[in-house]
Design an enzyme around this catalytic site. Sequence first.
Site, PDB file in Angstrom:
ATOM      1  CD  GLU A 105      -2.850   1.449   2.231  1.00  0.00           C
ATOM      2  OE1 GLU A 105      -3.058   0.494   2.991  1.00  0.00           O
ATOM      3  OE2 GLU A 105      -3.483   2.526   2.266  1.00  0.00           O
TER       4      GLU A 105
ATOM      5  CD  GLU B 111       1.923   8.539   4.567  1.00  0.00           C
ATOM      6  OE1 GLU B 111       0.951   8.151   3.917  1.00  0.00           O
ATOM      7  OE2 GLU B 111       2.443   9.668   4.379  1.00  0.00           O
TER       8      GLU B 111
ATOM      9  CG  ASP C 102      -1.326  13.785  -1.072  1.00  0.00           C
ATOM     10  OD1 ASP C 102      -1.990  14.153  -0.096  1.00  0.00           O
ATOM     11  OD2 ASP C 102      -0.288  13.104  -0.966  1.00  0.00           O
TER      12      ASP C 102
ATOM     13  CE  LYS D 228      -4.720  26.143  -4.993  1.00  0.00           C
ATOM     14  NZ  LYS D 228      -3.828  26.816  -4.037  1.00  0.00           N
TER      15      LYS D 228
ATOM     16  CB  THR E  17      -9.143   5.750   4.591  1.00  0.00           C
ATOM     17  OG1 THR E  17      -9.525   6.646   3.545  1.00  0.00           O
ATOM     18  CG2 THR E  17      -8.992   4.341   4.036  1.00  0.00           C
TER      19      THR E  17
ATOM     20  CD  GLU F  45     -14.025   5.496   1.580  1.00  0.00           C
ATOM     21  OE1 GLU F  45     -13.202   4.758   2.130  1.00  0.00           O
ATOM     22  OE2 GLU F  45     -14.906   5.083   0.818  1.00  0.00           O
TER      23      GLU F  45
HETATM   24  C1  LIG Z   1      -4.473  12.061   0.990  1.00  0.00           C
HETATM   25  S1  LIG Z   1      -3.496  10.998   1.971  1.00  0.00           S
HETATM   26  C2  LIG Z   1      -4.440   9.495   2.022  1.00  0.00           C
HETATM   27  C3  LIG Z   1      -4.059   8.623   3.173  1.00  0.00           C
HETATM   28  C4  LIG Z   1      -4.840   7.314   3.288  1.00  0.00           C
HETATM   29  N1  LIG Z   1      -4.634   6.454   2.128  1.00  0.00           N
HETATM   30  C5  LIG Z   1      -6.308   7.564   3.511  1.00  0.00           C
HETATM   31  O1  LIG Z   1      -7.112   7.197   2.635  1.00  0.00           O
HETATM   32  O2  LIG Z   1      -6.659   8.121   4.562  1.00  0.00           O
HETATM   33  C6  LIG Z   1      -2.185  10.557   0.827  1.00  0.00           C
HETATM   34  C7  LIG Z   1      -0.939  10.087   1.557  1.00  0.00           C
HETATM   35  O3  LIG Z   1       0.001   9.647   0.603  1.00  0.00           O
HETATM   36  C8  LIG Z   1       1.305   9.971   1.091  1.00  0.00           C
HETATM   37  N2  LIG Z   1       2.188  10.005  -0.085  1.00  0.00           N
HETATM   38  C9  LIG Z   1       2.077  10.792  -1.168  1.00  0.00           C
HETATM   39  N3  LIG Z   1       3.030  10.525  -2.062  1.00  0.00           N
HETATM   40  C10 LIG Z   1       3.788   9.526  -1.520  1.00  0.00           C
HETATM   41  C11 LIG Z   1       4.951   8.832  -1.969  1.00  0.00           C
HETATM   42  N4  LIG Z   1       5.517   9.109  -3.161  1.00  0.00           N
HETATM   43  N5  LIG Z   1       5.478   7.897  -1.163  1.00  0.00           N
HETATM   44  C12 LIG Z   1       4.919   7.622   0.046  1.00  0.00           C
HETATM   45  N6  LIG Z   1       3.820   8.246   0.517  1.00  0.00           N
HETATM   46  C13 LIG Z   1       3.264   9.190  -0.258  1.00  0.00           C
HETATM   47  C14 LIG Z   1       1.115  11.314   1.774  1.00  0.00           C
HETATM   48  O4  LIG Z   1       2.102  11.547   2.767  1.00  0.00           O
HETATM   49  C15 LIG Z   1      -0.279  11.175   2.376  1.00  0.00           C
HETATM   50  O5  LIG Z   1      -0.230  10.767   3.731  1.00  0.00           O
END
Ligand SMILES: C[S@@+](CC[C@H](N)C(=O)[O-])C[C@H]1O[C@@H](n2cnc3c(N)ncnc32)[C@H](O)[C@@H]1O
Length: 254
Positions: A70, A95, A145, A149, A218, A221
């Site tokens: 994941e 993460e 993420d 924008k 999550t 979500e």
């Molecule tokens: C919007 S959050 C979603 C977290 C979780 N999947 C949820 O649904 O609650 C996206 C996460 O992806 C992590 N992330 C983004 N790009 C990443 C990368 N290249 N490697 C590791 N983590 C990454 C960010 O730090 C962030 O915590």
Amino acid sequence: MSAEPGDLPCDEASVAPPRRIRSFVRREGRLTEGQRDALQRLAPQFSLDRLSGSLDLPDLFGRVAPVCFEIGFGSGTALLARAQAQAERNHLGIEVHRPGVGRVLIEIERLGLRNVRVMTRDAVEVLREQIAPVALAELVIEFPDPWHKTRHHKRRLIQPDFVRLACSRLAPGGFLRLATDWAHYAEQMREVCNAEPQLQNVAADGGFVPRPDARPVTRFEARGERLGHAVFDLAYRRTQTAAVDAPGPGVIHE
Ligand SMILES: C[S@@+](CC[C@H](N)C(=O)[O-])C[C@H]1O[C@@H](n2cnc3c(N)ncnc32)[C@H](O)[C@@H]1O
């Protein structure tokens, strides 16, 4: 007379590799005492951050089992739920946000899980440099993420080069699962993955699939739901039977 680094002609000095655009901004949020303690005490056992080079996953998990990976697990709700529900599998989560990793380590210990490993690294680099081709049974990216924008769309993780790299790490028959609550990103994900020749959309119409019951809601979500967003799920199966590595490193240059 030996040349100093500053003596390099402009065109030679400018050949340094350009910085890759990252899909995250590293914000060092506050660690709780418990998270700090877990990161120090449990990382040697459950984190793979100390390792470089290709990861020997069966050795690191202590058994041969299908690996679910994941990316961007946030606070780890889905990773932990999957590890409990699918005890027969090995679960690797990555993460960059350390408090989330600390939380997962606390829960690994509390729940007595032995089938979870974590990394606090950029998933693109890890996929490229440390995960061997065809090593994964499943790759899950939920609510990445959205970079909503227009000028930030280049930061989105789901781009053709990344999908090609990710696909090469899946075993034939392995699954790529994606979810987002941003309609524009959902369409981009669908277009990019549908265009990848080694991926087959599980939905017969080439569209979205129903929300998997197995996924707990999550944090992100729930946030999307509060904002009144619809949630879009996609599922793909890797079709190709030959083990082919990705030609490119999933690099997007600024
Ligand atoms: C919007 S959050 C979603 C977290 C979780 N999947 C949820 O649904 O609650 C996206 C996460 O992806 C992590 N992330 C983004 N790009 C990443 C990368 N290249 N490697 C590791 N983590 C990454 C960010 O730090 C962030 O915590």
